[in-house]
Design an enzyme around this catalytic site. Structure first.
Site, PDB file in Angstrom:
ATOM      1  N   PHE A   1     -23.134  12.201 -27.895  1.00 15.59           N
ATOM      2  CA  PHE A   1     -22.449  11.265 -28.806  1.00 15.59           C
ATOM      3  C   PHE A   1     -22.195   9.901 -28.170  1.00 15.59           C
ATOM      4  O   PHE A   1     -22.078   8.901 -28.857  1.00 15.59           O
ATOM      5  CB  PHE A   1     -21.141  11.860 -29.336  1.00 15.59           C
ATOM      6  CG  PHE A   1     -20.066  12.068 -28.294  1.00 15.59           C
ATOM      7  CD1 PHE A   1     -19.981  13.257 -27.586  1.00 15.59           C
ATOM      8  CD2 PHE A   1     -19.135  11.072 -28.028  1.00 15.59           C
ATOM      9  CE1 PHE A   1     -18.993  13.454 -26.634  1.00 15.59           C
ATOM     10  CE2 PHE A   1     -18.141  11.255 -27.077  1.00 15.59           C
ATOM     11  CZ  PHE A   1     -18.072  12.451 -26.368  1.00 15.59           C
TER      12      PHE A   1
ATOM     13  N   PHE B   1      -8.963  19.871 -25.205  1.00 18.73           N
ATOM     14  CA  PHE B   1      -9.319  18.469 -25.324  1.00 18.73           C
ATOM     15  C   PHE B   1     -10.606  18.286 -24.503  1.00 18.73           C
ATOM     16  O   PHE B   1     -10.796  18.982 -23.506  1.00 18.73           O
ATOM     17  CB  PHE B   1      -8.189  17.555 -24.811  1.00 18.73           C
ATOM     18  CG  PHE B   1      -8.491  16.112 -25.067  1.00 18.73           C
ATOM     19  CD1 PHE B   1      -8.413  15.588 -26.348  1.00 18.73           C
ATOM     20  CD2 PHE B   1      -8.908  15.269 -24.040  1.00 18.73           C
ATOM     21  CE1 PHE B   1      -8.741  14.267 -26.608  1.00 18.73           C
ATOM     22  CE2 PHE B   1      -9.238  13.949 -24.284  1.00 18.73           C
ATOM     23  CZ  PHE B   1      -9.154  13.438 -25.573  1.00 18.73           C
ATOM     24  N   THR B   2     -11.467  17.348 -24.927  1.00 22.60           N
ATOM     25  CA  THR B   2     -12.798  17.226 -24.297  1.00 22.60           C
ATOM     26  C   THR B   2     -12.741  17.150 -22.768  1.00 22.60           C
ATOM     27  O   THR B   2     -13.399  17.922 -22.072  1.00 22.60           O
ATOM     28  CB  THR B   2     -13.532  15.978 -24.829  1.00 22.60           C
ATOM     29  OG1 THR B   2     -12.637  14.876 -24.753  1.00 22.60           O
ATOM     30  CG2 THR B   2     -13.995  16.177 -26.268  1.00 22.60           C
TER      31      THR B   2
ATOM     32  N   TYR C   1       0.847  -1.198   0.000  1.00 24.47           N
ATOM     33  CA  TYR C   1       0.000   0.000   0.000  1.00 24.47           C
ATOM     34  C   TYR C   1       0.880   1.244   0.000  1.00 24.47           C
ATOM     35  O   TYR C   1       0.642   2.200  -0.734  1.00 24.47           O
ATOM     36  CB  TYR C   1      -0.909   0.002   1.235  1.00 24.47           C
ATOM     37  CG  TYR C   1      -1.925   1.124   1.218  1.00 24.47           C
ATOM     38  CD1 TYR C   1      -3.201   0.905   0.719  1.00 24.47           C
ATOM     39  CD2 TYR C   1      -1.606   2.389   1.695  1.00 24.47           C
ATOM     40  CE1 TYR C   1      -4.137   1.926   0.678  1.00 24.47           C
ATOM     41  CE2 TYR C   1      -2.530   3.419   1.652  1.00 24.47           C
ATOM     42  CZ  TYR C   1      -3.798   3.185   1.153  1.00 24.47           C
ATOM     43  OH  TYR C   1      -4.722   4.204   1.111  1.00 24.47           O
TER      44      TYR C   1
ATOM     45  N   LYS D   1      -2.228   6.293 -23.792  1.00 24.73           N
ATOM     46  CA  LYS D   1      -1.785   6.571 -25.167  1.00 24.73           C
ATOM     47  C   LYS D   1      -0.305   6.197 -25.223  1.00 24.73           C
ATOM     48  O   LYS D   1       0.021   5.035 -25.354  1.00 24.73           O
ATOM     49  CB  LYS D   1      -1.987   8.046 -25.520  1.00 24.73           C
ATOM     50  CG  LYS D   1      -3.301   8.640 -25.037  1.00 24.73           C
ATOM     51  CD  LYS D   1      -4.477   8.265 -25.918  1.00 24.73           C
ATOM     52  CE  LYS D   1      -5.813   8.721 -25.365  1.00 24.73           C
ATOM     53  NZ  LYS D   1      -5.986  10.159 -25.249  1.00 24.73           N
TER      54      LYS D   1
ATOM     55  N   ASP E   1       0.238  19.034 -21.682  1.00 28.13           N
ATOM     56  CA  ASP E   1      -0.443  17.745 -21.815  1.00 28.13           C
ATOM     57  C   ASP E   1       0.399  16.920 -22.786  1.00 28.13           C
ATOM     58  O   ASP E   1       0.417  17.164 -23.989  1.00 28.13           O
ATOM     59  CB  ASP E   1      -1.861  17.954 -22.361  1.00 28.13           C
ATOM     60  CG  ASP E   1      -2.635  16.638 -22.524  1.00 28.13           C
ATOM     61  OD1 ASP E   1      -1.999  15.574 -22.634  1.00 28.13           O
ATOM     62  OD2 ASP E   1      -3.884  16.680 -22.550  1.00 28.13           O
TER      63      ASP E   1
ATOM     64  N   ARG F   1     -16.570  12.818 -35.125  1.00 31.48           N
ATOM     65  CA  ARG F   1     -16.085  14.010 -34.432  1.00 31.48           C
ATOM     66  C   ARG F   1     -16.609  15.230 -35.173  1.00 31.48           C
ATOM     67  O   ARG F   1     -15.891  15.924 -35.862  1.00 31.48           O
ATOM     68  CB  ARG F   1     -14.554  14.027 -34.355  1.00 31.48           C
ATOM     69  CG  ARG F   1     -13.952  12.961 -33.470  1.00 31.48           C
ATOM     70  CD  ARG F   1     -13.893  13.319 -31.990  1.00 31.48           C
ATOM     71  NE  ARG F   1     -15.099  13.062 -31.233  1.00 31.48           N
ATOM     72  CZ  ARG F   1     -15.128  12.931 -29.899  1.00 31.48           C
ATOM     73  NH1 ARG F   1     -14.049  13.032 -29.184  1.00 31.48           N
ATOM     74  NH2 ARG F   1     -16.260  12.722 -29.280  1.00 31.48           N
TER      75      ARG F   1
HETATM   76  C1  LIG Z   1      -6.780  10.849 -24.171  1.00 37.00           C
HETATM   77  C2  LIG Z   1      -6.319  12.176 -23.805  1.00 37.00           C
HETATM   78  C3  LIG Z   1      -6.593  12.698 -22.531  1.00 37.00           C
HETATM   79  C4  LIG Z   1      -7.412  11.950 -21.497  1.00 37.00           C
HETATM   80  O1  LIG Z   1      -6.784  10.767 -21.126  1.00 37.00           O
HETATM   81  P1  LIG Z   1      -7.611   9.501 -20.575  1.00 37.00           P
HETATM   82  O2  LIG Z   1      -6.549   8.585 -20.070  1.00 37.00           O
HETATM   83  O3  LIG Z   1      -8.378   8.920 -21.743  1.00 37.00           O
HETATM   84  O4  LIG Z   1      -8.508   9.994 -19.487  1.00 37.00           O
HETATM   85  C5  LIG Z   1      -6.119  13.964 -22.254  1.00 37.00           C
HETATM   86  N1  LIG Z   1      -5.430  14.682 -23.153  1.00 37.00           N
HETATM   87  C6  LIG Z   1      -5.149  14.224 -24.395  1.00 37.00           C
HETATM   88  C7  LIG Z   1      -4.369  15.047 -25.345  1.00 37.00           C
HETATM   89  C8  LIG Z   1      -5.580  12.951 -24.767  1.00 37.00           C
HETATM   90  O5  LIG Z   1      -5.309  12.498 -26.008  1.00 37.00           O
END
Ligand SMILES: *Cc1c(COP(=O)(O)O)cnc(C)c1O
Length: 481
Positions: free
Chosen positions: A454, A131-132, A79, A265, A222, A388
């Site tokens: 969506f 980003f969303t 832990y 990613k 990011d 998209r």
């Molecule tokens: C996918 C992504 C995120 C969010 O990551 P998750 O692991 O899917 O929550 C944030 N910023 C960018 C640029 C991304 O491509």
């Protein structure tokens, strides 16, 4: 790796061999029609067993290496003080050059903590493009996102190589207009996702950094797609041809005050990190990690994934790994472009993007051209892509449609998962679809959720065009295909 063929073509050849496989299934056209109708023409609602090639996203769908899987079995499930964490911290130091690291369960969890700590009610975040999930977390704490991109960013037929750049004059103007106290931070996203996986240049990033330092604003990066951005810099920016991806990644991330990435990613695991060299920034976020994610030495991740991430970080800056998706995407986009299929150029990281406004120009935006194209492609191929466009926007408060800037059908290429023959198949079916594009008509909602429609919304084909498209397909290929 790019191989030159004897007739002068350039073909990407996968620098891995397949050791563990998952069988996939191509169900007949008639069953595909049924599956997409049951899903309300929404590819998020199609079951994986009915999909032949899954190009919905590259999030959490990448293949791990044998070294990653092997390392995962060395996990130390403590832990507190887990040895797995120290391996990750070492890799973060070695590959990214950061002293402090906080693991979270995925990218949006890192965004949640950063927004919670740094964004106050009424604040503004300046970014090269939103980003969303980033936007959602900033807005949830009362902040606003202001996008500062250059003239070429939204041009789908561009030759500009760095559409992810920030416009420096507009950045200065925004800081003058709002004042530094109102600006929570400046955010640069590597390989800018929503405008087609487009990179920023190191030169631009340095200018952004200078403006931030001069005005005392922190620069947040990011880096979910940072190694792809570095590879594109190596290929496209003068002065970087002879630098390794590893060197470029280090230079790029060293300019950030605060760095985060979704490891779903880059690095092919399930998790995310926040990292920095500044102890004051680290100390501000640290107390919230055990509240929302988990104890400091695992955060939101399983220790197996932490072990695999330590290896994955070193792999992501390997030339062959960093280039693999990008070279597949380039081959994909170019194969379509030379045959007159409307795609977004230049090719970027992450995906091949079809420009639905030009593919099916006879469908008006209130009948969702990108959604219709996404459904049609599934009927003609069993390939899953993602809409998209306007379906991905929600209506405004008065129920009026908000039309998207771009109507895109996105075909993501997950890392180390598909081969060129899969891509050849998709290209061929898209050529067939383009020839029969007049058969594709619009969509209309039958079940429309009020937010993020969506994900769960259901639509139907106007004039039952799916049936006609399916019949035309069967005439050319038979029902088995
Ligand atoms: C996918 C992504 C995120 C969010 O990551 P998750 O692991 O899917 O929550 C944030 N910023 C960018 C640029 C991304 O491509």
């Amino acid at each position: 790796m790019i191989v030159k063929t004897s007739d002068g073509r350039e073909v990407p050849v996968e620098m891995y061999k397949i050791k563990i496989i998952q069988n996939v299934n191509l169900i007949p056209a008639e069953e595909r029609l049924k599956a997409i109708e049951n899903a309300g023409y929404n590819t998020f609602l199609v079951r994986s067993k009915d999909i032949f090639i899954d190009m919905l996203t590259d999030s959490g769908t990448n293949a791990m290496s044998d070294n990653q899987l092997g390392a995962a079995m060395l996990y130390d499930d403590a832990y507190a003080g887990s040895e797995s964490f120290y391996k990750l911290a070492n890799a973060v130091g070695k590959v990214l050059g950061f002293k402090y690291v906080l693991p979270t369960h995925q990218g949006r969890a890192s965004e949640h903590l950063i927004a919670k700590v740094f964004v106050k009610e009424g604040n503004i975040v300046l970014t090269n493009y939103h980003f969303t999930t980033t936007k959602a977390h900033i807005e949830l704490v009362g902040g606003k996102v202001l996008e500062i991109f250059g003239e070429e960013a939204l041009n789908t037929q561009s030759k500009y190589l760095f559409k992810g750049n920030m416009d420096i004059q507009k950045l200065k103007d925004a800081i003058n207009k709002y004042g530094k106290d109102k600006i929570a931070f400046v955010r640069m996203e590597a390989t800018t996702n929503l405008i087609g996986g487009q990179p920023f240049s190191v030169e631009n990033l340095k200018q952004v950094k200078k403006v931030c330092s001069d005005s005392g604003i922190i620069l947040v990066m990011d880096g979910s797609l940072v190694s792809e951005n570095a590879y594109l810099v190596q290929q496209r920016e003068s002065g970087y041809k002879n630098k390794s991806v590893a060197e470029i990644v280090k230079e790029v991330v060293s300019l950030a005050d605060l760095f985060y990435m979704s490891a779903r990613k880059n690095s092919s695991v399930k998790g995310s990190i926040i990292a920095t060299n500044q102890s004051d920034l680290y100390e501000k976020i640290k107390p919230w990690l055990p509240v929302y994610e988990g104890f400091l030495t695992y955060g939101g991740m399983s220790t197996k994934e932490i072990e695999a991430m330590a290896v994955g970080l070193e792999e992501m800056v390997d030339q062959h790994v960093a280039s693999s998706t990008i070279e597949q995407v380039k081959y994909f986009v170019e194969s379509l472009r030379v045959q007159g299929i409307p795609v977004i150029t230049p090719p970027g990281g992450l995906a091949c993007h079809l420009d639905a406004k030009r593919f099916v120009p006879h469908i008006s935006q209130d009948q969702y051209p990108a959604g219709a194209l996404t459904g049609a492609l599934y009927i003609a191929s069993g390939v899953r892509s993602m809409e998209r466009g306007t379906i991905s926007m929600d209506r405004d408060k008065d129920g009026k449609e908000q039309f998207a800037d771009l109507e895109i059908t996105r075909l993501a290429v997950p890392r180390r998962v598909y081969t060129i023959s899969h891509i050849e198949y998709v290209v061929d079916r898209l050529l067939w679809l383009y020839k029969h594009r007049e058969l594709i008509k619009g969509l209309t909602f039958v079940d429309e959720p009020p937010i993020l429609r969506f994900f769960f919304g259901k639509l139907k084909a106007i004039d039952n065009w799916g049936r006609k498209l399916c019949d035309a397909f069967k005439k050319d290929f038979g029902n088995k295909m």
